[in-house]
Motif scaffolding. Structure first.
Motif, PDB file in Angstrom:
ATOM      1  N   LEU A  54      76.503 112.404 -30.587  1.00  0.00           N
ATOM      2  CA  LEU A  54      75.513 111.561 -29.924  1.00  0.00           C
ATOM      3  C   LEU A  54      74.150 111.696 -30.595  1.00  0.00           C
ATOM      4  CD1 LEU A  54      75.366 109.836 -27.187  1.00  0.00           C
ATOM      5  CD2 LEU A  54      74.182 111.827 -26.333  1.00  0.00           C
ATOM      6  N   LEU A  55      73.766 112.914 -30.935  1.00  0.00           N
ATOM      7  CA  LEU A  55      72.489 113.131 -31.628  1.00  0.00           C
ATOM      8  C   LEU A  55      72.501 112.476 -33.006  1.00  0.00           C
ATOM      9  CD1 LEU A  55      71.667 116.847 -30.744  1.00  0.00           C
ATOM     10  CD2 LEU A  55      70.705 114.773 -29.745  1.00  0.00           C
ATOM     11  N   ARG A  58      72.115 108.737 -32.552  1.00  0.00           N
ATOM     12  CA  ARG A  58      70.711 108.428 -32.244  1.00  0.00           C
ATOM     13  C   ARG A  58      69.870 108.485 -33.516  1.00  0.00           C
ATOM     14  NH1 ARG A  58      67.582 112.198 -28.128  1.00  0.00           N
ATOM     15  NH2 ARG A  58      67.598 113.533 -29.966  1.00  0.00           N
ATOM     16  N   ARG A  61      69.884 105.295 -35.677  1.00  0.00           N
ATOM     17  CA  ARG A  61      68.970 104.217 -35.296  1.00  0.00           C
ATOM     18  C   ARG A  61      67.634 104.372 -36.014  1.00  0.00           C
ATOM     19  NH1 ARG A  61      65.480 101.229 -35.114  1.00  0.00           N
ATOM     20  NH2 ARG A  61      64.733  99.938 -33.413  1.00  0.00           N
ATOM     21  N   TRP A  62      67.172 105.592 -36.155  1.00  0.00           N
ATOM     22  CA  TRP A  62      65.883 105.840 -36.811  1.00  0.00           C
ATOM     23  C   TRP A  62      66.008 105.727 -38.329  1.00  0.00           C
ATOM     24  CZ3 TRP A  62      61.483 106.374 -34.003  1.00  0.00           C
ATOM     25  CH2 TRP A  62      61.651 106.516 -32.637  1.00  0.00           C
ATOM     26  N   GLU A  80      80.973 104.664 -28.784  1.00  0.00           N
ATOM     27  CA  GLU A  80      79.802 105.099 -29.546  1.00  0.00           C
ATOM     28  C   GLU A  80      78.971 103.904 -29.998  1.00  0.00           C
ATOM     29  OE1 GLU A  80      81.417 109.274 -31.471  1.00  0.00           O
ATOM     30  OE2 GLU A  80      81.849 107.397 -32.504  1.00  0.00           O
ATOM     31  N   TRP A  83      77.094 102.783 -26.984  1.00  0.00           N
ATOM     32  CA  TRP A  83      75.971 103.667 -26.702  1.00  0.00           C
ATOM     33  C   TRP A  83      74.831 103.403 -27.672  1.00  0.00           C
ATOM     34  CZ3 TRP A  83      72.797 107.214 -28.903  1.00  0.00           C
ATOM     35  CH2 TRP A  83      72.036 107.987 -28.037  1.00  0.00           C
ATOM     36  N   PHE A  84      75.154 103.197 -28.942  1.00  0.00           N
ATOM     37  CA  PHE A  84      74.134 102.876 -29.945  1.00  0.00           C
ATOM     38  C   PHE A  84      73.377 101.602 -29.555  1.00  0.00           C
ATOM     39  CE2 PHE A  84      72.778 100.559 -33.714  1.00  0.00           C
ATOM     40  CZ  PHE A  84      71.990 101.496 -34.333  1.00  0.00           C
ATOM     41  N   TYR A  87      71.081 102.307 -26.634  1.00  0.00           N
ATOM     42  CA  TYR A  87      69.936 103.090 -27.082  1.00  0.00           C
ATOM     43  C   TYR A  87      68.956 102.205 -27.836  1.00  0.00           C
ATOM     44  CZ  TYR A  87      67.126 106.609 -29.438  1.00  0.00           C
ATOM     45  OH  TYR A  87      66.070 107.351 -29.898  1.00  0.00           O
ATOM     46  N   LYS A  88      69.483 101.319 -28.687  1.00  0.00           N
ATOM     47  CA  LYS A  88      68.660 100.407 -29.469  1.00  0.00           C
ATOM     48  C   LYS A  88      67.841  99.499 -28.537  1.00  0.00           C
ATOM     49  CE  LYS A  88      70.886  96.979 -31.164  1.00  0.00           C
ATOM     50  NZ  LYS A  88      71.761  96.093 -31.945  1.00  0.00           N
ATOM     51  N   LEU A  91      65.136 101.596 -26.670  1.00  0.00           N
ATOM     52  CA  LEU A  91      64.027 101.921 -27.566  1.00  0.00           C
ATOM     53  C   LEU A  91      63.158 100.695 -27.808  1.00  0.00           C
ATOM     54  CD1 LEU A  91      62.688 104.071 -29.355  1.00  0.00           C
ATOM     55  CD2 LEU A  91      64.200 103.335 -31.198  1.00  0.00           C
ATOM     56  N   THR A 107      59.309 103.319 -35.201  1.00  0.00           N
ATOM     57  CA  THR A 107      60.182 103.586 -36.342  1.00  0.00           C
ATOM     58  C   THR A 107      59.478 103.337 -37.672  1.00  0.00           C
ATOM     59  OG1 THR A 107      61.051 101.323 -36.335  1.00  0.00           O
ATOM     60  CG2 THR A 107      62.216 102.965 -35.009  1.00  0.00           C
TER      61      THR A 107
END
Length: 166
Positions: A54-55, A58, A61-62, A80, A83-84, A87-88, A91, A107
């Motif tokens: 998961l980390l 994440r 994305r950066w 996954e 989840w991405f 998260y996107k 953010l 970013t």
């Protein structure tokens, strides 16, 4: 998958031994406890593995931005990828909510800049460029200027300006 299969087998053996222990076989209690500790250990290991993935997702994305390359996405499960995407979106919503009307692109600079102003050279004629204090600068080919970094980074990406390293 192997860890899950091992956990399923340990659980089934424990279930069978628990029913026998209830019938009076007290010598199985230590074995049941040992298997239960093995189950808990495997569970902790799997959770640590999933948290590490998961980390890493994440961090993708950066590193890559809002669109992942197919080679990276190929190695991710459907959950996954979902989840991405969540998260996107989260953010993006946060970045729009801070920083005034335009939002704040977190970013943009992964490492903080050493200075807020940079020296740039104009690679092609662009016309007038307005700075925050209201002054306008004429961006002509081969002219050099000392401008706020955040204001000219978009033009650097477009190929209008070039960062002059001294």
């Amino acid at each position: 998958r192997q860890a899950l299969e091992e956990m399923r087998a340990l659980y089934e053996r424990n279930q069978a031994d628990v029913s026998e222990a209830k019938a009076g076989r007290t010598d199985l209690i230590f074995l049941i406890r040992f298997r239960h500790c093995c189950l808990l250990r495997n569970q902790r290991c799997l959770l640590a593995y999933l948290y590490d993935r998961l980390l890493r997702i994440r961090a993708l994305r950066w590193e890559y931005g809002s669109v992942l390359p197919n080679t990276v996405q190929f190695h991710m499960s459907a959950e996954e990828v979902e989840w991405f995407n969540r998260y996107k979106k989260s953010l993006a919503n946060y970045m729009r909510s801070v920083g005034g009307e335009e939002g704040l692109d977190l970013t943009q600079d992964i490492k903080p800049p050493k200075s807020l102003y940079i020296e740039v050279r104009c690679l092609r004629d662009h016309g007038e460029f307005e700075v925050d204090d209201g002054t306008t600068i004429l961006l002509k080919k081969n002219s050099q200027h000392f401008l706020p970094r955040w204001k000219c980074e978009q033009l650097i990406r477009q190929g209008v300006l070039e960062h002059v390293l001294s």
